[in-house]
Design an enzyme around this catalytic site. Structure first.
Site, PDB file in Angstrom:
ATOM      1  N   ASN A  17       0.856  -1.216   0.014  1.00  0.00           N
ATOM      2  CA  ASN A  17      -0.169  -0.177  -0.166  1.00  0.00           C
ATOM      3  C   ASN A  17       0.840   1.433  -0.125  1.00  0.00           C
ATOM      4  O   ASN A  17       0.191   2.405  -0.230  1.00  0.00           O
ATOM      5  CB  ASN A  17      -0.865  -0.051   1.138  1.00  0.00           C
ATOM      6  CG  ASN A  17      -0.276  -0.227   2.425  1.00  0.00           C
ATOM      7  OD1 ASN A  17       0.482  -1.209   2.739  1.00  0.00           O
ATOM      8  ND2 ASN A  17      -0.599   0.429   3.410  1.00  0.00           N
ATOM      9  N   ARG A  18       1.971   1.071   0.296  1.00  0.00           N
ATOM     10  CA  ARG A  18       2.959   2.284   0.300  1.00  0.00           C
ATOM     11  C   ARG A  18       4.424   1.904  -0.074  1.00  0.00           C
ATOM     12  O   ARG A  18       4.644   0.790  -0.209  1.00  0.00           O
ATOM     13  CB  ARG A  18       2.765   3.391   1.478  1.00  0.00           C
ATOM     14  CG  ARG A  18       3.312   2.391   2.821  1.00  0.00           C
ATOM     15  CD  ARG A  18       2.776   3.244   3.806  1.00  0.00           C
ATOM     16  NE  ARG A  18       2.744   2.389   5.072  1.00  0.00           N
ATOM     17  CZ  ARG A  18       3.979   2.615   6.096  1.00  0.00           C
ATOM     18  NH1 ARG A  18       4.969   3.419   5.844  1.00  0.00           N
ATOM     19  NH2 ARG A  18       4.056   1.856   7.283  1.00  0.00           N
ATOM     20  N   GLY A  19       5.366   2.862  -0.252  1.00  0.00           N
ATOM     21  CA  GLY A  19       6.684   2.526  -0.344  1.00  0.00           C
ATOM     22  C   GLY A  19       7.193   1.895  -1.439  1.00  0.00           C
ATOM     23  O   GLY A  19       6.726   1.723  -2.392  1.00  0.00           O
ATOM     24  N   ARG A  40      -2.414  -3.063   5.925  1.00  0.00           N
ATOM     25  CA  ARG A  40      -3.019  -3.353   7.140  1.00  0.00           C
ATOM     26  C   ARG A  40      -3.875  -1.884   7.606  1.00  0.00           C
ATOM     27  O   ARG A  40      -4.970  -2.174   8.036  1.00  0.00           O
ATOM     28  CB  ARG A  40      -2.083  -3.162   8.144  1.00  0.00           C
ATOM     29  CG  ARG A  40      -1.210  -4.634   8.447  1.00  0.00           C
ATOM     30  CD  ARG A  40      -0.402  -4.502   9.526  1.00  0.00           C
ATOM     31  NE  ARG A  40       0.455  -3.348   9.342  1.00  0.00           N
ATOM     32  CZ  ARG A  40       1.565  -2.850  10.290  1.00  0.00           C
ATOM     33  NH1 ARG A  40       1.763  -3.798  11.417  1.00  0.00           N
ATOM     34  NH2 ARG A  40       2.264  -1.826  10.092  1.00  0.00           N
ATOM     35  N   ASP A  55      -2.316  -9.170   7.916  1.00  0.00           N
ATOM     36  CA  ASP A  55      -1.321  -8.768   8.993  1.00  0.00           C
ATOM     37  C   ASP A  55      -0.413 -10.035   8.821  1.00  0.00           C
ATOM     38  O   ASP A  55      -0.752 -11.320   9.010  1.00  0.00           O
ATOM     39  CB  ASP A  55      -1.865  -8.796  10.358  1.00  0.00           C
ATOM     40  CG  ASP A  55      -0.750  -8.474  11.297  1.00  0.00           C
ATOM     41  OD1 ASP A  55       0.482  -8.654  11.054  1.00  0.00           O
ATOM     42  OD2 ASP A  55      -1.001  -7.681  12.241  1.00  0.00           O
ATOM     43  N   VAL A  56       0.866  -9.914   8.519  1.00  0.00           N
ATOM     44  CA  VAL A  56       1.766 -11.009   8.014  1.00  0.00           C
ATOM     45  C   VAL A  56       2.017 -11.814   9.309  1.00  0.00           C
ATOM     46  O   VAL A  56       2.761 -12.818   9.275  1.00  0.00           O
ATOM     47  CB  VAL A  56       2.993 -10.891   7.055  1.00  0.00           C
ATOM     48  CG1 VAL A  56       2.637 -10.376   5.803  1.00  0.00           C
ATOM     49  CG2 VAL A  56       3.899  -9.970   7.858  1.00  0.00           C
ATOM     50  N   GLY A  84       7.810  -5.212   5.936  1.00  0.00           N
ATOM     51  CA  GLY A  84       8.753  -5.231   6.891  1.00  0.00           C
ATOM     52  C   GLY A  84       8.711  -3.945   7.683  1.00  0.00           C
ATOM     53  O   GLY A  84       8.145  -2.952   7.422  1.00  0.00           O
ATOM     54  N   TYR A 147      16.877  -6.277  12.856  1.00  0.00           N
ATOM     55  CA  TYR A 147      16.520  -6.021  11.389  1.00  0.00           C
ATOM     56  C   TYR A 147      17.598  -7.053  10.502  1.00  0.00           C
ATOM     57  O   TYR A 147      16.966  -7.552   9.592  1.00  0.00           O
ATOM     58  CB  TYR A 147      16.434  -4.748  11.164  1.00  0.00           C
ATOM     59  CG  TYR A 147      16.080  -4.256   9.752  1.00  0.00           C
ATOM     60  CD1 TYR A 147      14.659  -4.246   9.260  1.00  0.00           C
ATOM     61  CD2 TYR A 147      17.044  -3.948   8.792  1.00  0.00           C
ATOM     62  CE1 TYR A 147      14.395  -3.936   7.916  1.00  0.00           C
ATOM     63  CE2 TYR A 147      16.676  -3.446   7.377  1.00  0.00           C
ATOM     64  CZ  TYR A 147      15.233  -3.512   7.257  1.00  0.00           C
ATOM     65  OH  TYR A 147      15.131  -3.125   5.678  1.00  0.00           O
ATOM     66  N   ILE A 180      16.728   3.364   0.077  1.00  0.00           N
ATOM     67  CA  ILE A 180      15.630   3.966  -0.783  1.00  0.00           C
ATOM     68  C   ILE A 180      14.838   4.960  -0.156  1.00  0.00           C
ATOM     69  O   ILE A 180      14.565   4.924   1.075  1.00  0.00           O
ATOM     70  CB  ILE A 180      14.812   2.796  -1.200  1.00  0.00           C
ATOM     71  CG1 ILE A 180      15.536   1.492  -1.287  1.00  0.00           C
ATOM     72  CG2 ILE A 180      13.858   3.091  -2.322  1.00  0.00           C
ATOM     73  CD1 ILE A 180      16.541   1.459  -2.535  1.00  0.00           C
TER      74      ILE A 180
HETATM   75  P1  NDP Z   1       7.430   1.271   4.400  1.00  0.00           P
HETATM   76  O1  NDP Z   1       7.628   1.310   5.996  1.00  0.00           O
HETATM   77  O2  NDP Z   1       7.234   2.419   3.569  1.00  0.00           O
HETATM   78  O3  NDP Z   1       6.368   0.197   4.170  1.00  0.00           O
HETATM   79  C1  NDP Z   1       6.474  -1.296   4.877  1.00  0.00           C
HETATM   80  C2  NDP Z   1       5.179  -1.898   4.501  1.00  0.00           C
HETATM   81  O4  NDP Z   1       5.205  -3.159   5.170  1.00  0.00           O
HETATM   82  C3  NDP Z   1       3.843  -1.207   4.807  1.00  0.00           C
HETATM   83  O5  NDP Z   1       3.019  -1.331   3.729  1.00  0.00           O
HETATM   84  C4  NDP Z   1       3.367  -1.836   6.161  1.00  0.00           C
HETATM   85  O6  NDP Z   1       1.998  -1.760   5.960  1.00  0.00           O
HETATM   86  C5  NDP Z   1       3.699  -3.343   5.512  1.00  0.00           C
HETATM   87  N1  NDP Z   1       3.753  -3.814   6.891  1.00  0.00           N
HETATM   88  C6  NDP Z   1       4.390  -3.989   7.977  1.00  0.00           C
HETATM   89  N2  NDP Z   1       4.213  -4.621   8.995  1.00  0.00           N
HETATM   90  C7  NDP Z   1       3.221  -5.594   8.468  1.00  0.00           C
HETATM   91  C8  NDP Z   1       2.696  -6.516   8.898  1.00  0.00           C
HETATM   92  N3  NDP Z   1       2.662  -6.985  10.248  1.00  0.00           N
HETATM   93  N4  NDP Z   1       1.692  -7.184   8.000  1.00  0.00           N
HETATM   94  C9  NDP Z   1       1.336  -6.673   6.761  1.00  0.00           C
HETATM   95  N5  NDP Z   1       2.043  -5.529   6.284  1.00  0.00           N
HETATM   96  C10 NDP Z   1       3.043  -5.102   7.124  1.00  0.00           C
HETATM   97  O7  NDP Z   1       8.981   0.486   4.045  1.00  0.00           O
HETATM   98  P2  NDP Z   1       9.557   0.630   2.698  1.00  0.00           P
HETATM   99  O8  NDP Z   1       8.673   0.513   1.486  1.00  0.00           O
HETATM  100  O9  NDP Z   1      10.752   1.297   2.782  1.00  0.00           O
HETATM  101  O10 NDP Z   1      10.065  -1.056   2.744  1.00  0.00           O
HETATM  102  C11 NDP Z   1       9.562  -2.138   2.047  1.00  0.00           C
HETATM  103  C12 NDP Z   1      10.467  -3.185   2.515  1.00  0.00           C
HETATM  104  O11 NDP Z   1      11.773  -2.988   1.803  1.00  0.00           O
HETATM  105  C13 NDP Z   1      10.814  -3.606   3.941  1.00  0.00           C
HETATM  106  O12 NDP Z   1      10.971  -4.983   4.061  1.00  0.00           O
HETATM  107  C14 NDP Z   1      12.050  -3.097   4.044  1.00  0.00           C
HETATM  108  O13 NDP Z   1      12.671  -3.666   5.187  1.00  0.00           O
HETATM  109  C15 NDP Z   1      12.909  -3.223   2.780  1.00  0.00           C
HETATM  110  N6  NDP Z   1      13.862  -2.380   2.809  1.00  0.00           N
HETATM  111  C16 NDP Z   1      13.581  -0.817   2.787  1.00  0.00           C
HETATM  112  C17 NDP Z   1      14.644   0.026   2.706  1.00  0.00           C
HETATM  113  C18 NDP Z   1      14.730   1.455   2.333  1.00  0.00           C
HETATM  114  O14 NDP Z   1      15.710   2.100   2.193  1.00  0.00           O
HETATM  115  N7  NDP Z   1      13.299   1.918   2.669  1.00  0.00           N
HETATM  116  C19 NDP Z   1      16.107  -0.359   2.187  1.00  0.00           C
HETATM  117  C20 NDP Z   1      16.403  -1.995   2.543  1.00  0.00           C
HETATM  118  C21 NDP Z   1      14.970  -2.694   2.445  1.00  0.00           C
HETATM  119  P3  NDP Z   1       1.144  -0.418   6.992  1.00  0.00           P
HETATM  120  O15 NDP Z   1       1.104   0.445   5.696  1.00  0.00           O
HETATM  121  O16 NDP Z   1      -0.099  -1.005   7.105  1.00  0.00           O
HETATM  122  O17 NDP Z   1       2.155  -0.197   7.963  1.00  0.00           O
END
Ligand code: NDP
Length: 241
Positions: A17-19, A40, A55-56, A84, A147, A180
């Site tokens: 849903n984001r990122g 979520r 929710d994973v 994550g 992490y 990122i």
């Molecule tokens: P964001 O924090 O922007 O997004 C995280 C996403 O994971 C959200 O959609 C969130 O949902 C979801 N999430 C978290 N916990 C749960 C859960 N228990 N069940 C279901 N969904 C969940 O993170 P990024 O986009 O930055 O990161 C995405 C992935 O990339 C992650 O695994 C991160 O570790 C990895 N990553 C990111 C980096 C970076 O620089 N940004 C670098 C290296 C790896 P909700 O919106 O509901 O919270």
């Protein structure tokens, strides 16, 4: 020669849903695939992307989300385990809950969705699993013992999965982003961001699209003989790891 693009496939991205997850979803959508994402928190999704609540950390919630996706798009053929969290703090301040909650979401969460997706993939005799790790997984990072452990564990999952299911037309690969621009990194203190920038050979942070394009490619027919690989998307930050 195989076709470069095999669409439309049923694609599911957790935390889409984001990122980075949302960027990945958009890349598959542009490819002509049937795309679903888990969320979520309520969020606006672009037209054409199916949102399913999950929710994973909860197996029943994961199962319900898969049922919804299967009913709408058919069995999941491409799974991106992206959801994550971080709970950064130095070792001596890290509580056991800080450690286990990150493992439960990032590592066990990936296990839950991969296990659920594998049933359909085995039946289809094809599938693509992509695990979103991090440069921190193999390079290490102070304050990220929880992490880094969770992200290194994803490499073990991909490689064991490759050995278990590689003969069924299923590949499992790890994409390891560096820094990122997303909400997750925006939370880091400015000084930490400056330190990272100084150590990145590319001299810049990346956009989520730069990760999404790699995920789309590793899931395509062009990458049919790559499995168990760790693909860095980090501007050279983690070179050699
Ligand atoms: P964001 O924090 O922007 O997004 C995280 C996403 O994971 C959200 O959609 C969130 O949902 C979801 N999430 C978290 N916990 C749960 C859960 N228990 N069940 C279901 N969904 C969940 O993170 P990024 O986009 O930055 O990161 C995405 C992935 O990339 C992650 O695994 C991160 O570790 C990895 N990553 C990111 C980096 C970076 O620089 N940004 C670098 C290296 C790896 P909700 O919106 O509901 O919270």
């Amino acid at each position: 020669m195989t076709e470069a693009v095999t669409a439309p496939r049923s694609v599911l991205i957790t935390g889409g849903n984001r990122g980075i997850g949302l960027a990945i979803a958009k890349a598959f959508l542009a490819n002509g695939d049937k795309v679903a994402v888990t969320y979520r928190s309520e969020s606006e999704l672009p037209e054409g992307i199916l949102g399913v609540k999950a929710d994973v950390t909860d197996e029943a919630s994961v199962d319900a989300a898969f049922k919804e996706v299967e009913a709408a798009h058919g069995p999941v053929e491409v799974l991106v385990a992206n959801a994550g969290i971080t709970k950064d703090t130095l070792l001596l301040r890290m509580s056991e809950t800080d450690f286990t909650s990150v493992i439960d979401t990032n590592l066990t969460g990936a296990f839950r969705v991969i296990k659920r997706a594998s049933k359909g993939m085995i039946r289809l005799r094809k599938g693509r699993v992509v695990l979103i790790s991090s440069v921190s997984g193999l390079y290490g990072a102070p304050g990220q013992i929880n992490y880094s452990a969770s992200k290194a564990g994803l490499v073990g999952i991909a490689r064991s999965l490759t050995r278990e299911l590689g003969s069924r037309g299923i590949t499992a690969n790890v994409v390891a982003p560096g820094f990122i621009n997303t909400d997750m990194t925006a939370e880091l203190p400015e000084a930490t961001q400056k330190d990272y920038l100084a150590s990145i050979p590319a001299g810049r942070f990346a956009d989520a699209d730069e990760v999404a394009n790699v995920v789309r490619w590793i899931s395509s027919d062009e990458a049919s003989y790559i499995s168990g690989a760790v693909i860095p998307v980090d501007g050279g930050l983690g070179m050699g790891h």
